[in-house]
Write a protein that holds these residues in place. Structure first.
Motif, PDB file in Angstrom:
ATOM      1  N   ASP A   1      35.503  50.503  35.154  1.00 54.83           N
ATOM      2  CA  ASP A   1      35.689  49.278  34.372  1.00 54.83           C
ATOM      3  C   ASP A   1      36.645  48.329  35.088  1.00 54.83           C
ATOM      4  O   ASP A   1      36.433  47.103  35.076  1.00 54.83           O
ATOM      5  CB  ASP A   1      36.243  49.623  32.987  1.00 54.83           C
ATOM      6  CG  ASP A   1      35.208  50.309  32.100  1.00 54.83           C
ATOM      7  OD1 ASP A   1      34.015  50.255  32.434  1.00 54.83           O
ATOM      8  OD2 ASP A   1      35.616  50.913  31.083  1.00 54.83           O
ATOM      9  N   ASP A   2      37.692  48.871  35.709  1.00 60.70           N
ATOM     10  CA  ASP A   2      38.641  48.023  36.431  1.00 60.70           C
ATOM     11  C   ASP A   2      37.970  47.336  37.619  1.00 60.70           C
ATOM     12  O   ASP A   2      38.219  46.149  37.887  1.00 60.70           O
ATOM     13  CB  ASP A   2      39.836  48.853  36.929  1.00 60.70           C
ATOM     14  CG  ASP A   2      40.787  49.231  35.808  1.00 60.70           C
ATOM     15  OD1 ASP A   2      40.685  48.639  34.707  1.00 60.70           O
ATOM     16  OD2 ASP A   2      41.629  50.123  36.016  1.00 60.70           O
TER      17      ASP A   2
ATOM     18  N   LYS B   1      34.776  46.622  37.916  1.00 59.13           N
ATOM     19  CA  LYS B   1      33.903  45.576  37.385  1.00 59.13           C
ATOM     20  C   LYS B   1      34.719  44.341  36.996  1.00 59.13           C
ATOM     21  O   LYS B   1      34.266  43.203  37.168  1.00 59.13           O
ATOM     22  CB  LYS B   1      33.121  46.093  36.178  1.00 59.13           C
ATOM     23  CG  LYS B   1      31.947  46.979  36.528  1.00 59.13           C
ATOM     24  CD  LYS B   1      31.092  47.272  35.311  1.00 59.13           C
ATOM     25  CE  LYS B   1      29.846  48.069  35.700  1.00 59.13           C
ATOM     26  NZ  LYS B   1      28.986  48.341  34.527  1.00 59.13           N
ATOM     27  N   GLY B   2      35.916  44.583  36.492  1.00 60.27           N
ATOM     28  CA  GLY B   2      36.793  43.470  36.152  1.00 60.27           C
ATOM     29  C   GLY B   2      37.203  42.670  37.379  1.00 60.27           C
ATOM     30  O   GLY B   2      37.225  41.434  37.355  1.00 60.27           O
TER      31      GLY B   2
ATOM     32  N   SER C   1      34.212  40.651  38.474  1.00 60.36           N
ATOM     33  CA  SER C   1      33.944  39.568  37.525  1.00 60.36           C
ATOM     34  C   SER C   1      34.905  38.410  37.718  1.00 60.36           C
ATOM     35  O   SER C   1      34.505  37.235  37.655  1.00 60.36           O
ATOM     36  CB  SER C   1      34.026  40.098  36.087  1.00 60.36           C
ATOM     37  OG  SER C   1      33.057  41.103  35.870  1.00 60.36           O
ATOM     38  N   GLU C   2      36.167  38.703  37.975  1.00 61.72           N
ATOM     39  CA  GLU C   2      37.131  37.634  38.197  1.00 61.72           C
ATOM     40  C   GLU C   2      36.853  36.912  39.507  1.00 61.72           C
ATOM     41  O   GLU C   2      36.963  35.679  39.593  1.00 61.72           O
ATOM     42  CB  GLU C   2      38.554  38.189  38.179  1.00 61.72           C
ATOM     43  CG  GLU C   2      39.013  38.612  36.790  1.00 61.72           C
ATOM     44  CD  GLU C   2      40.483  38.965  36.735  1.00 61.72           C
ATOM     45  OE1 GLU C   2      41.070  39.279  37.800  1.00 61.72           O
ATOM     46  OE2 GLU C   2      41.054  38.911  35.626  1.00 61.72           O
TER      47      GLU C   2
ATOM     48  N   PRO D   1      40.133  34.405  33.408  1.00 59.41           N
ATOM     49  CA  PRO D   1      39.861  35.531  32.497  1.00 59.41           C
ATOM     50  C   PRO D   1      38.774  35.225  31.470  1.00 59.41           C
ATOM     51  O   PRO D   1      37.961  36.090  31.135  1.00 59.41           O
ATOM     52  CB  PRO D   1      41.213  35.785  31.827  1.00 59.41           C
ATOM     53  CG  PRO D   1      42.221  35.262  32.809  1.00 59.41           C
ATOM     54  CD  PRO D   1      41.568  34.048  33.410  1.00 59.41           C
TER      55      PRO D   1
ATOM     56  N   ALA E   1      35.463  35.349  33.313  1.00 58.09           N
ATOM     57  CA  ALA E   1      35.178  36.734  33.713  1.00 58.09           C
ATOM     58  C   ALA E   1      34.740  37.595  32.532  1.00 58.09           C
ATOM     59  O   ALA E   1      33.929  38.516  32.693  1.00 58.09           O
ATOM     60  CB  ALA E   1      36.402  37.346  34.377  1.00 58.09           C
ATOM     61  N   ALA E   2      35.260  37.298  31.350  1.00 59.22           N
ATOM     62  CA  ALA E   2      34.906  38.075  30.152  1.00 59.22           C
ATOM     63  C   ALA E   2      33.414  37.990  29.845  1.00 59.22           C
ATOM     64  O   ALA E   2      32.842  38.900  29.230  1.00 59.22           O
ATOM     65  CB  ALA E   2      35.719  37.591  28.958  1.00 59.22           C
TER      66      ALA E   2
ATOM     67  N   VAL F   1      31.740  40.556  32.904  1.00 53.96           N
ATOM     68  CA  VAL F   1      32.061  41.972  33.078  1.00 53.96           C
ATOM     69  C   VAL F   1      31.125  42.908  32.312  1.00 53.96           C
ATOM     70  O   VAL F   1      30.885  44.045  32.737  1.00 53.96           O
ATOM     71  CB  VAL F   1      33.538  42.225  32.683  1.00 53.96           C
ATOM     72  CG1 VAL F   1      33.746  42.083  31.180  1.00 53.96           C
ATOM     73  CG2 VAL F   1      34.014  43.563  33.198  1.00 53.96           C
TER      74      VAL F   1
END
Length: 350
Positions: free
Chosen positions: A102-103, A105-106, A109-110, A170, A173-174, A177
């Motif tokens: 998950d990190d 992917k974060g 995404s950012e 953010p 990115a939300a 993700v």
């Protein structure tokens, strides 16, 4: 602007709007061992070879003068590149996204959110929105003057976009993700190219009154080339499910036609023969959805690779880069529609 992210340090003055992290995937070592890429200027049609540290870069692109001081977001922007680099390296080595935490992917995404809005295209969109608004008001008999709503110049557009970068990564990115991530692999005869606005959006859903392009819109597909061989895709979670459902319906209809053809109906027999001609495409699509479910590498035909390249051509504001020196299908696209040479799409991302 968000002063927390601004730097008064004397950082580098030459700022890439497409980072060398991406450009290196479309380059070869030159005589001086510098990484070089072939560049196409889509406005003039000129091609040239250049070291990647000299392309898609401008002096003080991420810096502004504010109350007599030079303030820069360059150091802040570089942190996204630094965090993304090892994740992209693993994506290319493993040829799949199924290992991503998950990190991770974060982080991706950012980076994608940043790259979506950091370049020349988003600034041009900001300027065009004001021009379009004034034109629409004029059409309605409500003239707007420069005193009312001035048309922003390059510095105004820079300031507006840097504010978005400082505040809204953010939020953007939300919307990325949670999508389905996958790696696409180019065939040998159709390498990927990269444009100066490399994050492109596509959607096969009907546009509707408000369009169908936006990070949170149903059916959205997001693509960003990583190298001449690999491309990162991010799909709305409905895309694969809808595609597999439609494919199942087609296969069921094909099955019914083939079954009925066995009873001796000549017209149905002819239909069954026609169905068999398209079975290879049905099998290929089934393979694509299977590859996507595994995170890749997704089998990419020459036709599909050129479609990905065509999106880079359309979204690019001016420059495209190639490892091999070929830019298919750009020449054919420009010949068919010369207006494609003039910047990218003039619509904003919601």
């Amino acid at each position: 602007m968000c002063n927390d992210y601004l730097s008064r340090m004397s950082d580098a003055r030459r700022h890439h709007y497409v980072p060398e992290l991406l450009l290196s995937g479309f380059a070869v070592k030159g005589k001086g061992k510098e990484l070089q890429s072939t560049v196409l200027d889509k406005v003039t049609g000129r091609t040239f070879v250049s070291a990647i540290n000299n392309i898609m870069v401008e002096r003080d692109f991420n810096a502004v003068k504010f109350k007599g001081e030079r303030l820069s977001l360059e150091n802040y922007i570089t942190t996204f590149e630094t965090e993304a680099a090892p994740v992209f390296k693993k994506l290319i080595e493993k040829e799949t996204t199924n290992f991503l935490s998950d990190d991770e992917k974060g982080v991706i995404s950012e980076f994608v959110a940043l790259q979506l809005i950091r370049g020349t295209g988003h600034r041009a969109i900001f300027q065009q929105l004001v021009v379009d608004f004034r034109a629409e008001m004029d059409r309605r008999g409500i003239p707007i003057t420069d005193d009312d709503v001035p048309i922003p110049d390059k510095e105004d557009a820079k300031m507006a976009v840097l504010r978005v970068i400082a505040k809204s990564i953010p939020e953007y990115a939300a919307h990325i993700v949670g999508k389905e991530f996958m790696i696409w692999k180019a065939p040998d005869d159709a390498p990927f190219i990269i444009g100066d606005n490399p994050v492109v959006l596509d959607n096969s859903q009907p546009a509707g009154a408000f369009g169908n392009i936006g990070l949170a819109v149903k059916g959205i597909e997001i693509y960003m080339p990583l190298t001449s061989e690999y491309l990162l895709g991010m799909w709305c979670n409905t895309v694969r499910a809808d595609g597999q459902s439609k494919l199942a319906d087609i296969e069921e209809k094909h099955r019914q036609i083939r079954t009925l053809a066995t009873v001796g109906n000549t017209r149905l027999a002819e239909a069954a023969t026609e169905v068999l001609k398209h079975q290879g495409e049905v099998d290929r699509l089934r393979g694509v959805f299977s590859d996507v479910e595994k995170g890749g590498p997704v089998r990419t035909t020459r036709e599909l690779a050129l479609r990905f390249n065509s999106m880079q051509v359309v979204f690019a504001e001016r420059y495209l880069a190639s490892k091999t020196g070929t830019f298919e299908p750009a020449p054919e696209m420009f010949a068919a529609n010369p207006s494609l040479r003039q910047g990218g799409p003039r619509s904003t991302v919601r």
